[in-house]
Enzyme design. Structure first.
Site, PDB file in Angstrom:
ATOM      1  N   HIS A 161      12.734  -2.825 -18.603  1.00 39.61           N
ATOM      2  CA  HIS A 161      12.140  -2.138 -17.712  1.00 39.61           C
ATOM      3  C   HIS A 161      12.858  -1.086 -16.348  1.00 39.61           C
ATOM      4  O   HIS A 161      12.839  -0.757 -17.050  1.00 39.61           O
ATOM      5  CB  HIS A 161      10.898  -2.148 -18.134  1.00 39.61           C
ATOM      6  CG  HIS A 161       9.423  -1.615 -18.039  1.00 39.61           C
ATOM      7  ND1 HIS A 161       9.778  -1.217 -16.317  1.00 39.61           N
ATOM      8  CD2 HIS A 161       8.720  -0.815 -18.906  1.00 39.61           C
ATOM      9  CE1 HIS A 161       8.333  -0.285 -16.606  1.00 39.61           C
ATOM     10  NE2 HIS A 161       8.118  -0.125 -17.877  1.00 39.61           N
TER      11      HIS A 161
ATOM     12  N   SER B 154       6.429   4.678 -17.583  1.00 36.63           N
ATOM     13  CA  SER B 154       7.258   3.924 -16.800  1.00 36.63           C
ATOM     14  C   SER B 154       8.853   4.402 -17.036  1.00 36.63           C
ATOM     15  O   SER B 154       8.853   4.919 -16.102  1.00 36.63           O
ATOM     16  CB  SER B 154       6.937   2.735 -17.688  1.00 36.63           C
ATOM     17  OG  SER B 154       6.534   2.040 -17.549  1.00 36.63           O
TER      18      SER B 154
ATOM     19  N   ASP C 187      10.070  -3.417  -9.804  1.00 38.40           N
ATOM     20  CA  ASP C 187       9.379  -3.334 -11.592  1.00 38.40           C
ATOM     21  C   ASP C 187       9.746  -4.806 -12.061  1.00 38.40           C
ATOM     22  O   ASP C 187       9.631  -6.345 -11.445  1.00 38.40           O
ATOM     23  CB  ASP C 187      11.264  -2.347 -12.087  1.00 38.40           C
ATOM     24  CG  ASP C 187       9.900  -1.963 -13.876  1.00 38.40           C
ATOM     25  OD1 ASP C 187       9.784  -2.643 -14.156  1.00 38.40           O
ATOM     26  OD2 ASP C 187       9.751  -0.304 -13.668  1.00 38.40           O
TER      27      ASP C 187
END
Ligand SMILES: *[C@@H]1O[C@H](CO)[C@@H](O)[C@H](O)[C@H]1NC(C)=O
Ligand SMILES: *[C@@H]1O[C@H](CO)[C@@H](O)[C@H](O)[C@H]1NC(C)=O
Ligand SMILES: *[C@@H]1O[C@H](CO)[C@@H](O)[C@H](O)[C@H]1NC(C)=O
Ligand SMILES: *[C@@H]1O[C@H](CO)[C@@H](O)[C@H](O)[C@H]1NC(C)=O
Ligand SMILES: *[C@@H]1O[C@H](CO)[C@@H](O)[C@H](O)[C@H]1NC(C)=O
Ligand SMILES: *[C@@H]1O[C@H](CO)[C@@H](O)[C@H](O)[C@H]1NC(C)=O
Length: 778
Positions: free
Chosen positions: A214, A555, A139
């Site tokens: 994220h 996600s 990520d």
């Protein structure tokens, strides 16, 4: 399609990636040869002979992979073409860019009750919270100061761990502990395509530190420790924790700010991260990123390749389905050895209201933490009626940057249409123009999808239908007025779960007879840890730094399943990735929290396996599935025969010799926990094998829910087991009764009175595919 990527092993389309003008390529040569002599560097030799000098080869080489045979290098298209003609090269992939596609969710899934007590049959109780399983997250990195990475309550780092925290910008071994046990970063592939990372311009760190947020969110959703009092701007307050709270986390940063858009994660870097993760001793990979269709063939897809070679080591890969729904055929990460995850809601809302001058009150969603005076009404306008002199109403109705006329907006609540720009940017534009509030209205395309946004002024989002009511009121009232009541966190919302409209949908555009996604999990308004490198919105003037953020996407659902997979791995250390996948799929929930109604899509239609896969994840059920549909590494070789791979292809990819049966096998006979026939002729008989993991002595009988127009017979209809680990096979015969238009859906379920082992049936009538014998392909 360009001609330069000619593949040598066999000219079958399964390996042919779309030609792209890249500056760098991944040269994929399949599995490692049996006997590798460590003294020579065959890839460097190969590249030197191509480039004419060792120096040039060293300059060009980006990565040499370890867990499979291959490397990434800066090449010209001509050099790439030359390499692809070699006997030993399976595929030459342009170094393509992929995209990044709480916490009440665990209570909603039944792992704990509303007081935080964990019932005895909880997967958490049984697995000791996923103790010591290692989750590798590909990520944007990690924000190591987050309390979610606290190592309180954790023992020493598992002895098997060989990874580390690599020093770089504002990150190094000092940021790691017994929870966050790895942090590495991979950007050679990024830099080969986009030039050197400009840390000044982008603000990003040349290290595993997370600028974007994220990666911090996904990794703590998977394996974060318990953090009481976590909330976003006061919303969703509670104890944050991951799906395997006592697991270990290793962050592999592969996504970087891209000049073209919000971020890019390059194939060469993704493969390097898989490679390192395998070497480091990761047990579960969590991959909340992917590419959108048209999908590359399996062995020209970095995530499929990386996960296949990880599978050989018994490592599970969980990946997001993508955020391109509800358009059919948009699902990504579709290899059968990947657990592919769709996104659904949980029973929590961030409910706000707009009150119109006619006293009509309309419900919406928001995370705005500023409030209007609720005892007062404010003038209300449609942004379409307030274009700046330099703009026009088709721009201003979306509240695009610079499109609003300050004199018309000042002091007013402004209704903006969602689309084109970021939702939070619209509220910022209203604020810049002097507005006091924003009402964000869904277009017809995503009618019912409400995402809660941290607007920079009082505001809320409305569904399409509610929005029409507001527009109507504005356009039929002389002096339209309104006020906005502040948002509150509400739990126990019905119905839940509901599939989100953004969640990418099947059918599988690459392998139609393997339906994807596999499973759904919480992916709407999820709270987890965040970066503190920037404010919650990246709008100018927003200074609200948050330790936890509420965001949505596949996600977010992906790491829920990574956490569940890690907990299952802790409970059953010897289970294969396919066994974990099967346990999760066959026990999935079919109904929502309203009196056992079938789970809906956000359109209010019943969900289908193309949207929700096998159903919504039921972790406690997965802890005791009764039977599993297992596959080991070698079982995928027959599947490769079914896809038309030759003996040489299979040898190259797998490193093992395997002869395809004379009669070409069928994809549908892969021992998968769901059953798809995308072109049913008159009839089709499918074989499946189940392994007993429930009670040693048990008898299962099957019940069938037939798809419309299709007869289903299962033989035998009873399976008796006398030992754990015992395998029994059965056949499923699908016969066309009436031709159907499009896909029809059904299911079959094995039950012993305690366990229900359910598989979806997905069928479309069509001409039977031509039977091809393996000889045609060699
Ligand atoms: C990096 O970005 C900064 C700020 O935008 C700019 O001034 C500088 O020239 C850039 N450096 C390079 C090497 O491009
Ligand atoms: C969150 O909950 C905790 C525990 O109930 C409480 O002490 C705290 O004040 C709450 N915080 C917010 C912002 O509501
Ligand atoms: C709205 O409700 C308030 C309070 O109940 C009342 O005073 C007012 O007259 C109502 N206005 C309209 C337009 O119905
Ligand atoms: C409105 O303005 C936008 C941006 O300036 C422009 O692209 C568009 O063509 C204009 N539309 C009309 C209908 O004038
Ligand atoms: C942004 O912040 C600056 C400085 O604090 C202030 O002058 C300006 O009015 C703010 N702009 C908006 C749109 O709030
Ligand atoms: C919902 O179902 C109806 C009836 O089957 C169908 O016509 C419609 O297209 C569906 N809507 C969506 C958004 O799938």
């Amino acid at each position: 399609m360009g001609r330069f990527l000619i593949l040598c092993l066999a000219l079958i389309s399964v390996f042919l990636p779309p030609a792209l003008a890249s500056q760098s390529y991944v040269v994929y040569m399949g599995a490692n040869p049996e006997l590798t002599t460590t003294s020579v560097k065959p890839h460097h030799v190969m590249l030197s002979s191509l480039m004419g000098s060792e120096l040039a080869a060293n300059e060009a080489m980006l990565y040499v992979y370890n867990n499979f045979n291959g490397f990434a290098a800066k090449l010209t298209p001509e050099q790439a073409a030359q390499l692809s003609e070699r006997e030993d090269v399976v595929a030459v992939l342009p170094n393509r860019k992929n995209h990044l596609h709480t916490t009440r969710s665990w209570e909603f899934l039944g792992l704990e009750d509303s007081y935080g007590n964990v019932p005895k049959d909880s997967l958490w109780a049984k697995s000791n919270y996923g103790k010591d399983v290692i989750i590798g997250v590909l990520d944007t990195g990690v924000w190591p100061e987050s309390k979610s990475y606290s190592d309180e309550g954790l023992g020493p780092i598992p002895a098997s761990w060989k990874g580390e925290c690599v020093a770089g910008d504002q990150f190094g071994p000092e940021n790691c502990n017994r929870k966050l046990i790895g942090g590495k970063f991979f950007l050679k592939g990024y830099e080969a395509e986009e030039g050197r990372l400009n840390t000044t311009r982008t603000g990003d760190y040349r290290s595993a530190r997370d600028l974007d947020g994220h990666g911090t969110h996904t990794s703590t959703t998977a394996g974060g420790n318990f953090v009481p009092g976590a909330n976003t701007l006061g919303f969703a307050n509670g104890t944050a924790k991951g799906g395997a709270p006592l697991a270990r986390i290793a962050g592999y940063k592969v996504c970087w700010p891209s000049t073209a858009d919000s971020g890019g994660c390059y194939d060469a870097d993704i493969l390097a991260a898989f490679d390192e993760g395998v070497k480091d001793g990761v047990n579960v990979f969590s991959v909340s990123l992917g590419s959108d269709p048209p999908l590359n063939p399996l062995f020209a897809d970095a995530i499929a390749i990386g996960s296949f070679h990880a599978l050989k080591k018994g490592i599970t890969t969980v990946a997001s389905a993508g955020n391109s729904g509800p358009t059919p055929g948009t699902v990504s990460n579709t290899a059968p050895w990947i657990l592919t995850v769709a996104a659904a809601s949980i029973d929590r809302d961030f409910r706000a209201f707009v009150v119109l001058g006619n006293n009509v009150t309309i419900r919406g969603e928001s995370l705005a933490n500023e409030e209007l005076d609720a005892s007062k009404l404010y003038p209300l306008i449609d942004a379409a009626s307030a274009p700046a002199a330099s703009s026009n109403s088709s721009s201003s109705k979306y509240c695009l940057p610079g499109s609003l006329d300050e004199t018309k907006v000042k002091g007013k609540i402004v209704a903006c249409l969602r689309g084109i720009t970021a939702r939070v940017d619209k509220s910022y534009q209203v604020r810049v123009a002097g507005g006091v509030g924003v009402i964000l209205i869904n277009p017809a395309e995503n009618a019912n999808e409400l995402l809660a946004d941290p607007h920079v002024l009082p505001g809320l989002g409305l569904t399409y239908e509610s929005g029409q009511e507001v527009y109507n009121y504005i356009h039929t009232t002389k002096e339209p007025l309104a006020t906005i009541l502040p948002a509150r966190t509400v739990v126990g919302v019905e119905p839940a779960p509901v599939l989100t409209s953004f969640s990418s949908q099947g059918p599988n555009s690459l392998i139609p007879d393997i339906t994807k996604p596999d499973i759904a999990g919480p992916g709407s308004n999820i709270l987890a840890a965040f970066t503190e490198a920037h404010a919650i919105t990246e709008e100018p003037n927003d200074s609200r730094i948050v330790k936890y953020n509420i965001i949505s996407g596949t996600s977010m659902s992906c790491p829920h399943l990574s956490g569940v997979s890690a907990s299952l791995k802790a409970l059953y250390p010897n289970w294969s990735p396919a066994a974990i996948q099967s346990a999760i799929m066959t026990t999935a929930a079919q109904t929502d929290n309203t009196k056992g109604e079938q789970i809906l899509e956000s359109s209010n239609n019943a969900s289908t396996p193309f949207g929700i896969g096998a159903g919504n994840v039921n972790p406690n059920g997965a802890a005791d599935p009764g039977l599993i549909y297992d596959n080991d590494y070698a079982d995928y070789f027959t599947f490769f025969c079914a896809l038309g791979f030759s003996k040489n292809n299979i040898k190259a990819i797998s490193g093992e010799s395997f002869t395809c049966p004379q009669q070409r096998p069928k994809v549908v006979n892969l021992n998968y926990p769901s059953l798809t026939v995308s072109a049913l002729g008159q009839s089709e008989t499918v074989k499946r094998t189940v392994t007993n993991v429930g009670a040693a002595s048990s008898t299962y009988t099957v019940s069938i829910s037939k798809p419309d127009g299709v007869d289903v017979e299962i033989s035998p209809s009873t399976l008796s087991f006398s030992a754990l680990g015992q395998k029994k096979s059965f056949t499923v015969t699908l016969s066309k009764v009436t031709a159907t238009e499009g896909y029809v859906f059904g299911s079959y379920t094995w039950s012993d009175g305690t366990h229900s082992v359910r598989s979806s049936i997905i069928v479309k009538s069509g001409a039977a595919p031509r039977d091809v014998s393996a000889d045609d392909l060699n």
